[in-house]
Design a protein around this motif. Structure first.
Motif, PDB file in Angstrom:
ATOM      1  N   LYS A   1       0.786 -13.607   7.270  1.00 13.57           N
ATOM      2  CA  LYS A   1       0.545 -12.405   8.227  1.00 13.57           C
ATOM      3  C   LYS A   1       0.723 -10.824   7.400  1.00 13.57           C
ATOM      4  O   LYS A   1       1.534 -11.155   7.080  1.00 13.57           O
ATOM      5  CB  LYS A   1       1.799 -12.501   9.280  1.00 13.57           C
ATOM      6  CG  LYS A   1       1.479 -11.395  10.247  1.00 13.57           C
ATOM      7  CD  LYS A   1       2.247 -11.122  11.328  1.00 13.57           C
ATOM      8  CE  LYS A   1       2.497 -10.397  12.356  1.00 13.57           C
ATOM      9  NZ  LYS A   1       1.790 -10.022  13.667  1.00 13.57           N
ATOM     10  N   VAL A   2      -0.313 -10.433   7.575  1.00 13.57           N
ATOM     11  CA  VAL A   2      -0.406  -8.680   6.809  1.00 13.57           C
ATOM     12  C   VAL A   2       0.158  -7.711   7.928  1.00 13.57           C
ATOM     13  O   VAL A   2      -0.431  -8.313   9.015  1.00 13.57           O
ATOM     14  CB  VAL A   2      -2.270  -8.884   6.053  1.00 13.57           C
ATOM     15  CG1 VAL A   2      -1.789  -7.364   6.039  1.00 13.57           C
ATOM     16  CG2 VAL A   2      -2.388  -9.463   5.178  1.00 13.57           C
ATOM     17  N   ARG A   3       0.752  -6.804   7.844  1.00  9.79           N
ATOM     18  CA  ARG A   3       1.252  -5.981   8.366  1.00  9.79           C
ATOM     19  C   ARG A   3      -0.104  -5.287   8.226  1.00  9.79           C
ATOM     20  O   ARG A   3      -1.177  -5.387   8.241  1.00  9.79           O
ATOM     21  CB  ARG A   3       2.257  -5.029   7.861  1.00  9.79           C
ATOM     22  CG  ARG A   3       1.814  -3.955   6.262  1.00  9.79           C
ATOM     23  CD  ARG A   3       2.850  -2.923   6.135  1.00  9.79           C
ATOM     24  NE  ARG A   3       2.508  -2.499   5.362  1.00  9.79           N
ATOM     25  CZ  ARG A   3       2.140  -1.239   5.132  1.00  9.79           C
ATOM     26  NH1 ARG A   3       2.093  -0.593   6.434  1.00  9.79           N
ATOM     27  NH2 ARG A   3       2.005  -0.274   3.956  1.00  9.79           N
ATOM     28  N   SER A   4      -0.188  -4.146   9.460  1.00 11.58           N
ATOM     29  CA  SER A   4      -1.464  -3.418  10.046  1.00 11.58           C
ATOM     30  C   SER A   4      -1.280  -1.808   8.917  1.00 11.58           C
ATOM     31  O   SER A   4      -0.173  -1.446   8.534  1.00 11.58           O
ATOM     32  CB  SER A   4      -0.583  -2.741  10.987  1.00 11.58           C
ATOM     33  OG  SER A   4      -0.964  -2.991  12.525  1.00 11.58           O
ATOM     34  N   LEU A   5      -2.100  -2.208   8.250  1.00 10.39           N
ATOM     35  CA  LEU A   5      -2.973  -1.041   7.712  1.00 10.39           C
ATOM     36  C   LEU A   5      -3.489   0.175   7.608  1.00 10.39           C
ATOM     37  O   LEU A   5      -4.615   0.507   7.970  1.00 10.39           O
ATOM     38  CB  LEU A   5      -3.369  -2.004   6.088  1.00 10.39           C
ATOM     39  CG  LEU A   5      -3.241  -3.348   5.934  1.00 10.39           C
ATOM     40  CD1 LEU A   5      -4.165  -3.734   4.499  1.00 10.39           C
ATOM     41  CD2 LEU A   5      -1.636  -3.335   4.761  1.00 10.39           C
ATOM     42  N   ASP A   6      -2.551   0.916   7.302  1.00 10.98           N
ATOM     43  CA  ASP A   6      -3.363   2.547   8.009  1.00 10.98           C
ATOM     44  C   ASP A   6      -4.228   2.448   6.124  1.00 10.98           C
ATOM     45  O   ASP A   6      -4.569   2.245   5.841  1.00 10.98           O
ATOM     46  CB  ASP A   6      -2.607   3.961   7.742  1.00 10.98           C
ATOM     47  CG  ASP A   6      -1.417   3.529   6.719  1.00 10.98           C
ATOM     48  OD1 ASP A   6      -2.278   3.306   5.511  1.00 10.98           O
ATOM     49  OD2 ASP A   6      -0.400   4.482   7.143  1.00 10.98           O
ATOM     50  N   ARG A   7      -5.599   4.059   7.180  1.00 11.83           N
ATOM     51  CA  ARG A   7      -6.798   3.760   5.975  1.00 11.83           C
ATOM     52  C   ARG A   7      -6.235   4.213   4.234  1.00 11.83           C
ATOM     53  O   ARG A   7      -6.987   3.963   3.512  1.00 11.83           O
ATOM     54  CB  ARG A   7      -7.565   5.476   6.570  1.00 11.83           C
ATOM     55  CG  ARG A   7      -8.568   5.754   5.682  1.00 11.83           C
ATOM     56  CD  ARG A   7      -9.279   6.542   5.939  1.00 11.83           C
ATOM     57  NE  ARG A   7     -10.588   7.124   4.890  1.00 11.83           N
ATOM     58  CZ  ARG A   7     -11.716   6.865   5.895  1.00 11.83           C
ATOM     59  NH1 ARG A   7     -11.988   5.698   6.170  1.00 11.83           N
ATOM     60  NH2 ARG A   7     -12.621   6.874   4.063  1.00 11.83           N
ATOM     61  N   SER A   8      -4.894   4.848   4.937  1.00 13.12           N
ATOM     62  CA  SER A   8      -4.180   4.663   3.023  1.00 13.12           C
ATOM     63  C   SER A   8      -3.711   4.012   2.423  1.00 13.12           C
ATOM     64  O   SER A   8      -4.176   4.056   1.000  1.00 13.12           O
ATOM     65  CB  SER A   8      -2.802   6.722   3.137  1.00 13.12           C
ATOM     66  OG  SER A   8      -2.210   6.625   2.010  1.00 13.12           O
ATOM     67  N   ALA A   9      -2.695   3.184   2.679  1.00 14.67           N
ATOM     68  CA  ALA A   9      -2.656   1.331   2.403  1.00 14.67           C
ATOM     69  C   ALA A   9      -3.949   1.252   1.641  1.00 14.67           C
ATOM     70  O   ALA A   9      -3.955   0.641   0.708  1.00 14.67           O
ATOM     71  CB  ALA A   9      -1.974   0.582   3.257  1.00 14.67           C
ATOM     72  N   ILE A  10      -4.913   0.627   2.383  1.00 12.80           N
ATOM     73  CA  ILE A  10      -6.388   0.043   2.282  1.00 12.80           C
ATOM     74  C   ILE A  10      -6.756   0.982   0.777  1.00 12.80           C
ATOM     75  O   ILE A  10      -7.434   0.447  -0.004  1.00 12.80           O
ATOM     76  CB  ILE A  10      -7.683   0.482   3.150  1.00 12.80           C
ATOM     77  CG1 ILE A  10      -6.592  -0.950   4.448  1.00 12.80           C
ATOM     78  CG2 ILE A  10      -8.839  -0.203   3.173  1.00 12.80           C
ATOM     79  CD1 ILE A  10      -7.558  -0.858   5.789  1.00 12.80           C
ATOM     80  N   ASP A  11      -7.240   2.528   0.947  1.00 14.35           N
ATOM     81  CA  ASP A  11      -7.833   3.282   0.134  1.00 14.35           C
ATOM     82  C   ASP A  11      -6.519   3.198  -1.266  1.00 14.35           C
ATOM     83  O   ASP A  11      -7.713   2.829  -2.344  1.00 14.35           O
ATOM     84  CB  ASP A  11      -7.661   4.445   0.293  1.00 14.35           C
ATOM     85  CG  ASP A  11      -8.644   5.206   1.959  1.00 14.35           C
ATOM     86  OD1 ASP A  11      -9.292   4.352   1.932  1.00 14.35           O
ATOM     87  OD2 ASP A  11      -8.238   5.923   1.717  1.00 14.35           O
ATOM     88  N   ASN A  12      -5.370   3.195  -1.444  1.00 10.51           N
ATOM     89  CA  ASN A  12      -4.838   2.864  -2.607  1.00 10.51           C
ATOM     90  C   ASN A  12      -5.083   1.123  -3.299  1.00 10.51           C
ATOM     91  O   ASN A  12      -4.505   1.005  -4.099  1.00 10.51           O
ATOM     92  CB  ASN A  12      -2.505   2.956  -2.236  1.00 10.51           C
ATOM     93  CG  ASN A  12      -2.584   4.408  -1.752  1.00 10.51           C
ATOM     94  OD1 ASN A  12      -3.523   5.354  -2.070  1.00 10.51           O
ATOM     95  ND2 ASN A  12      -1.869   4.816  -1.476  1.00 10.51           N
TER      96      ASN A  12
END
Length: 192
Positions: free
Chosen positions: A128-139
């Protein structure tokens, strides 16, 4: 009579390193050059088992006196197998799909014994993966750690901080289920 040489039919440095963790050092590494395309309607667990067997059999065909280990890993959301990400667009697609939900990681492992007998197993791990915001994905995209990884992430690296829950084998998610692999090898006559 001496034990047959062990050949790893994979070029993955992660698989080699995982084997070394449990005291298994292949005598040779010979990547199997096979078609890894999914068959229409193929379930993820069938897909990885088929590829593991095909890889091991391909290499065993050229090395009939060896013990050959083949493996394949796939990340699946439902019946959908996610790609091994080679570009930012595919990595972003995978990370957005995995964000905030559970998925399954399947690994097929196959051993071909001298003489051609094949033994195989499949391992499933739920992640299970936590909800990733745009910043987390970009990083994470900027880290380049996702490149060439099934499903677009490496659990043994920076992405570990995004894992909420793991049920099953951690080494399976890295790329080779060690318990199943060790049991297959010893069952096929391999010994240290």
């Amino acid at each position: 009579m001496s034990a047959p040489p062990l050949i790893l039919a994979s070029q993955s440095p992660r698989r080699k390193a995982l084997l070394e963790l449990i005291g298994v050092t292949p005598d040779q590494i010979i990547p199997a050059d096979i078609d890894e395309a999914e068959l229409k309607g193929e379930k993820p667990e069938v897909y990885v088992t088929r590829l593991a067997r095909e890889k091991a059999l391909h290499v065993a065909g050229q090395n009939p006196h060896a013990l050959v280990l083949g493996s394949d890993t796939a990340v699946a959301v439902g019946r959908r197998i996610l790609p091994k990400t080679e570009d930012e667009q595919s990595a972003r697609f995978c990370l957005e799909l995995l964000s905030g939900r559970s998925h399954r990681v399947f690994s097929g492992v196959a051993v071909v014994k001298p003489g051609g007998d094949v033994m195989s197993r499949v391992c499933e791990t739920r992640v299970k993966v936590r909800s990733l915001d745009r910043s987390a994905i970009d990083n994470y995209i900027a880290s380049d750690e996702w490149r060439g990884k099934a499903g677009g992430y490496a659990i043994q690296g920076l992405f570990a901080k995004h894992i909420v829950q793991l049920i099953g084998s951690h080494s399976n998610v890295v790329g080779l289920p060690l318990y199943e692999t060790y049991n297959l090898l010893t069952g096929a006559g391999w010994s240290k």
